[in-house]
Scaffold this motif. Structure first.
Motif, PDB file in Angstrom:
ATOM      1  N   SER A   1      18.529  -4.188  -8.220  1.00  0.00           N
ATOM      2  CA  SER A   1      17.460  -4.866  -8.965  1.00  0.00           C
ATOM      3  C   SER A   1      16.843  -5.979  -8.117  1.00  0.00           C
ATOM      4  N   TYR A   2      17.677  -6.665  -7.330  1.00  0.00           N
ATOM      5  CA  TYR A   2      17.152  -7.722  -6.463  1.00  0.00           C
ATOM      6  C   TYR A   2      16.331  -7.129  -5.320  1.00  0.00           C
ATOM      7  N   ARG A   3      16.820  -6.054  -4.737  1.00  0.00           N
ATOM      8  CA  ARG A   3      16.068  -5.423  -3.649  1.00  0.00           C
ATOM      9  C   ARG A   3      14.721  -4.885  -4.144  1.00  0.00           C
ATOM     10  N   LYS A   4      14.721  -4.340  -5.350  1.00  0.00           N
ATOM     11  CA  LYS A   4      13.456  -3.864  -5.925  1.00  0.00           C
ATOM     12  C   LYS A   4      12.506  -5.035  -6.167  1.00  0.00           C
ATOM     13  N   GLY A   5      13.046  -6.140  -6.655  1.00  0.00           N
ATOM     14  CA  GLY A   5      12.221  -7.325  -6.863  1.00  0.00           C
ATOM     15  C   GLY A   5      11.669  -7.873  -5.564  1.00  0.00           C
ATOM     16  N   LEU A   6      12.486  -7.851  -4.518  1.00  0.00           N
ATOM     17  CA  LEU A   6      12.006  -8.291  -3.207  1.00  0.00           C
ATOM     18  C   LEU A   6      10.903  -7.385  -2.682  1.00  0.00           C
ATOM     19  N   SER A   7      11.088  -6.083  -2.876  1.00  0.00           N
ATOM     20  CA  SER A   7      10.051  -5.142  -2.458  1.00  0.00           C
ATOM     21  C   SER A   7       8.721  -5.469  -3.138  1.00  0.00           C
ATOM     22  N   ASP A   8       8.777  -5.772  -4.429  1.00  0.00           N
ATOM     23  CA  ASP A   8       7.552  -6.144  -5.162  1.00  0.00           C
ATOM     24  C   ASP A   8       6.953  -7.434  -4.599  1.00  0.00           C
ATOM     25  N   TYR A   9       7.814  -8.378  -4.257  1.00  0.00           N
ATOM     26  CA  TYR A   9       7.340  -9.640  -3.664  1.00  0.00           C
ATOM     27  C   TYR A   9       6.614  -9.372  -2.345  1.00  0.00           C
ATOM     28  N   TYR A  10       7.211  -8.528  -1.491  1.00  0.00           N
ATOM     29  CA  TYR A  10       6.581  -8.249  -0.197  1.00  0.00           C
ATOM     30  C   TYR A  10       5.246  -7.526  -0.388  1.00  0.00           C
ATOM     31  N   LYS A  11       5.222  -6.570  -1.306  1.00  0.00           N
ATOM     32  CA  LYS A  11       3.963  -5.847  -1.546  1.00  0.00           C
ATOM     33  C   LYS A  11       2.884  -6.790  -2.065  1.00  0.00           C
ATOM     34  N   LYS A  12       3.285  -7.748  -2.880  1.00  0.00           N
ATOM     35  CA  LYS A  12       2.329  -8.751  -3.360  1.00  0.00           C
ATOM     36  C   LYS A  12       1.736  -9.525  -2.190  1.00  0.00           C
ATOM     37  N   ASN A  13       2.533  -9.670  -1.112  1.00  0.00           N
ATOM     38  CA  ASN A  13       2.070 -10.356   0.082  1.00  0.00           C
ATOM     39  C   ASN A  13       1.560  -9.392   1.150  1.00  0.00           C
ATOM     40  N   ASN A  14       1.239  -8.156   0.728  1.00  0.00           N
ATOM     41  CA  ASN A  14       0.642  -7.129   1.597  1.00  0.00           C
ATOM     42  C   ASN A  14       1.558  -6.671   2.723  1.00  0.00           C
ATOM     43  N   LEU A  15       2.870  -6.716   2.471  1.00  0.00           N
ATOM     44  CA  LEU A  15       3.838  -6.183   3.423  1.00  0.00           C
ATOM     45  C   LEU A  15       4.370  -4.860   2.876  1.00  0.00           C
ATOM     46  N   PRO A  16       4.272  -3.792   3.658  1.00  0.00           N
ATOM     47  CA  PRO A  16       4.667  -2.463   3.156  1.00  0.00           C
ATOM     48  C   PRO A  16       6.186  -2.265   3.194  1.00  0.00           C
ATOM     49  N   VAL A  17       6.889  -2.878   2.265  1.00  0.00           N
ATOM     50  CA  VAL A  17       8.354  -2.842   2.249  1.00  0.00           C
ATOM     51  C   VAL A  17       8.838  -2.185   0.967  1.00  0.00           C
ATOM     52  N   GLU A  18       9.643  -1.123   1.121  1.00  0.00           N
ATOM     53  CA  GLU A  18      10.223  -0.436  -0.027  1.00  0.00           C
ATOM     54  C   GLU A  18      11.656  -0.926  -0.264  1.00  0.00           C
ATOM     55  N   THR A  19      12.186  -0.617  -1.436  1.00  0.00           N
ATOM     56  CA  THR A  19      13.539  -1.048  -1.788  1.00  0.00           C
ATOM     57  C   THR A  19      14.558  -0.596  -0.745  1.00  0.00           C
ATOM     58  N   GLU A  20      14.416   0.636  -0.268  1.00  0.00           N
ATOM     59  CA  GLU A  20      15.383   1.178   0.684  1.00  0.00           C
ATOM     60  C   GLU A  20      15.238   0.586   2.088  1.00  0.00           C
ATOM     61  N   ASP A  21      14.200  -0.220   2.307  1.00  0.00           N
ATOM     62  CA  ASP A  21      14.008  -0.870   3.604  1.00  0.00           C
ATOM     63  C   ASP A  21      14.742  -2.203   3.689  1.00  0.00           C
ATOM     64  N   ILE A  22      15.497  -2.566   2.653  1.00  0.00           N
ATOM     65  CA  ILE A  22      16.062  -3.915   2.532  1.00  0.00           C
ATOM     66  C   ILE A  22      17.586  -3.866   2.424  1.00  0.00           C
ATOM     67  N   ILE A  23      18.251  -4.717   3.186  1.00  0.00           N
ATOM     68  CA  ILE A  23      19.672  -5.000   3.002  1.00  0.00           C
ATOM     69  C   ILE A  23      19.807  -6.502   2.780  1.00  0.00           C
ATOM     70  N   ILE A  24      20.434  -6.883   1.676  1.00  0.00           N
ATOM     71  CA  ILE A  24      20.654  -8.291   1.388  1.00  0.00           C
ATOM     72  C   ILE A  24      21.845  -8.767   2.214  1.00  0.00           C
ATOM     73  N   THR A  25      21.702  -9.941   2.809  1.00  0.00           N
ATOM     74  CA  THR A  25      22.729 -10.461   3.710  1.00  0.00           C
ATOM     75  C   THR A  25      23.149 -11.865   3.296  1.00  0.00           C
ATOM     76  N   THR A  26      24.230 -12.329   3.884  1.00  0.00           N
ATOM     77  CA  THR A  26      24.707 -13.691   3.642  1.00  0.00           C
ATOM     78  C   THR A  26      23.924 -14.630   4.561  1.00  0.00           C
ATOM     79  N   GLY A  27      22.742 -14.961   4.108  1.00  0.00           N
ATOM     80  CA  GLY A  27      21.832 -15.782   4.894  1.00  0.00           C
ATOM     81  C   GLY A  27      21.050 -14.971   5.909  1.00  0.00           C
ATOM     82  N   GLY A  28      19.960 -15.559   6.397  1.00  0.00           N
ATOM     83  CA  GLY A  28      19.212 -14.923   7.470  1.00  0.00           C
ATOM     84  C   GLY A  28      20.037 -14.814   8.740  1.00  0.00           C
TER      85      GLY A  28
END
Length: 398
Positions: free
Chosen positions: A71-98
């Motif tokens: 759910s967080y990765r999907k939300g992040l994907s929506d955030y990136y798309k809102k900022n015109n970044l072509p990022v899908e849910t499967e393009d994201i791994i959540i990490t312990t900090g940058g």
């Protein structure tokens, strides 16, 4: 007694924190110390994030998926798309900090002994991440005289060898606050494509761009979609440094599959912090408008104040909340230590981060210091006054 490892010996101390004992001693003497050394904003964390943890209705704090809550990765994907970044849910791994995101990226893309080219000065911990992954950092030096603009393409070409595997940038930049233009990034794109390199981009300060400037993301560079690795974090965006939630983002499935194995080895990113970070996605735009306006005012107080001091030069940054200033001193590290050990003005002094620790080339940045303008405006005014008075009496002034 067994000896510690060579890798442990080679890990650098943080230039941001190395003077902490001197600051603590100054405080013990009753001095007020203005901490300009560390990028810890005093901006309030969004209420929606705090409320998500405060009102948590769970009986077990369980592991998440190793890639982070879907759910967080999907939300992040929506955030990136809102900022015109072509990022899908499967393009994201959540990490312990940058930090973990970049470390996973290095270990997934590079072999021990490989080289990564980084424009310097750069975020000092990149050195540590590279050492953990067994990599050699090869610097390309940017100049304070040009405001730390991207060095000429020819300088990158000179550094590329058979061992070069990646270029690493931070945009907007830490420690300089420089914002790379689309044209500069396209020059990097051409180098990456020509030599078939990875391009790592740390874009954690995306929201903090000033004077009408807008960030251009590496995710929007055409022709190198499989080469780009994006690093992100909630630390500065939402003033949630202690949450330790970041993200590794790429269209390259092979890289993402490899990074996930490293993620599985550490089990999962922290559950409570993911809950707060997911809730932070609902932060209203007005929050960022207020924060950006505040940082512009703080930047102007600090940078204009520094440039008004005889002998000091500080380019005005277009992003993040850092600047690098050149001081008329023999050695900025000695100056920073002297400020804490021997100087006070009306019971106050200043802590800065010597900039030599943000360079990989020995001897570079000797007269420079990084300043984080993350304090309230009155404190920043007092800090500038302290620095002006200090330079009048510093014995190593040149």
């Amino acid at each position: 007694m067994p000896k510690i490892s060579e890798k442990a010996h080679s890990m650098p101390a943080s230039p941001i924190r190395k003077l902490v004992p001197y600051a603590e001693a100054a405080k013990a003497k009753g001095l007020i110390v203005y901490h300009l050394n560390i990028g810890q904003p005093d901006i309030d964390t969004p209420q929606v994030a705090l409320d998500a943890v405060r009102n948590l209705d769970r009986t077990v704090i369980e592991y998440s998926h190793s890639a982070g809550f879907e759910s967080y990765r999907k939300g992040l994907s929506d955030y990136y798309k809102k900022n015109n970044l072509p990022v899908e849910t499967e393009d994201i791994i959540i990490t312990t900090g940058g930090s973990e995101a970049l470390t996973f990226g290095f270990m997934s893309c590079c072999n021990p002994g490989d080289e990564v080219i980084i424009p310097e000065p750069f975020y000092a911990n990149y050195n540590g991440f590279a050492i953990q992954a067994g990599l050699k950092v090869v610097p390309v030096t940017a100049s304070i005289e040009t405001g730390f603009a991207l060095p000429p393409v020819e300088e990158f070409e000179k550094k590329i060898t058979a061992k070069t595997k990646a270029i690493v940038i931070c945009n907007p930049g830490n420690p300089t606050g420089y914002l790379y233009s689309k044209e500069e990034l396209e020059k990097l794109r051409d180098i990456v494509k020509k030599h078939d390199l990875f391009l790592f981009a740390d874009e954690v300060y995306r929201e903090f761009c000033y004077d009408g400037a807008t960030p251009f993301s590496v995710m929007n560079l055409s022709g190198i979609e499989q080469n780009v690795i994006l690093i992100d974090s909630v630390s500065k965006r939402y003033s949630m440094c202690g949450a330790r939630i970041g993200a590794l983002i790429s269209k390259n499935k092979e890289v993402m599959n490899a990074a996930l194995k490293f993620g599985q080895a550490r089990l999962s990113p922290p559950t409570l912090a993911q809950i707060a970070s997911e809730a932070a996605l609902n932060t209203p735009d007005s929050y960022f408008e207020e924060v950006v306006n505040e940082y512009v005012e703080r930047r102007d107080i600090m940078v204009d104040g520094l440039n008004a001091i005889p002998g000091v030069f500080c380019p005005k940054p277009k992003g993040a909340f850092y600047c690098v200033a050149k001081f008329p001193v023999d050695d900025a590290e000695k100056f920073c230590q002297w400020l804490l050990e021997e100087f006070e003005f009306n019971g106050q002094t200043v802590m800065m981060a010597p900039a030599n620790g943000f360079y990989s080339t020995p001897g570079k940045g000797k007269q420079e210091a990084r300043i984080a303008y993350v304090l309230n405006k009155e404190s920043l005014k007092n800090a500038v006054t302290c620095l002006e008075e200090a330079l009048k009496v510093y014995p190593g002034r040149v």
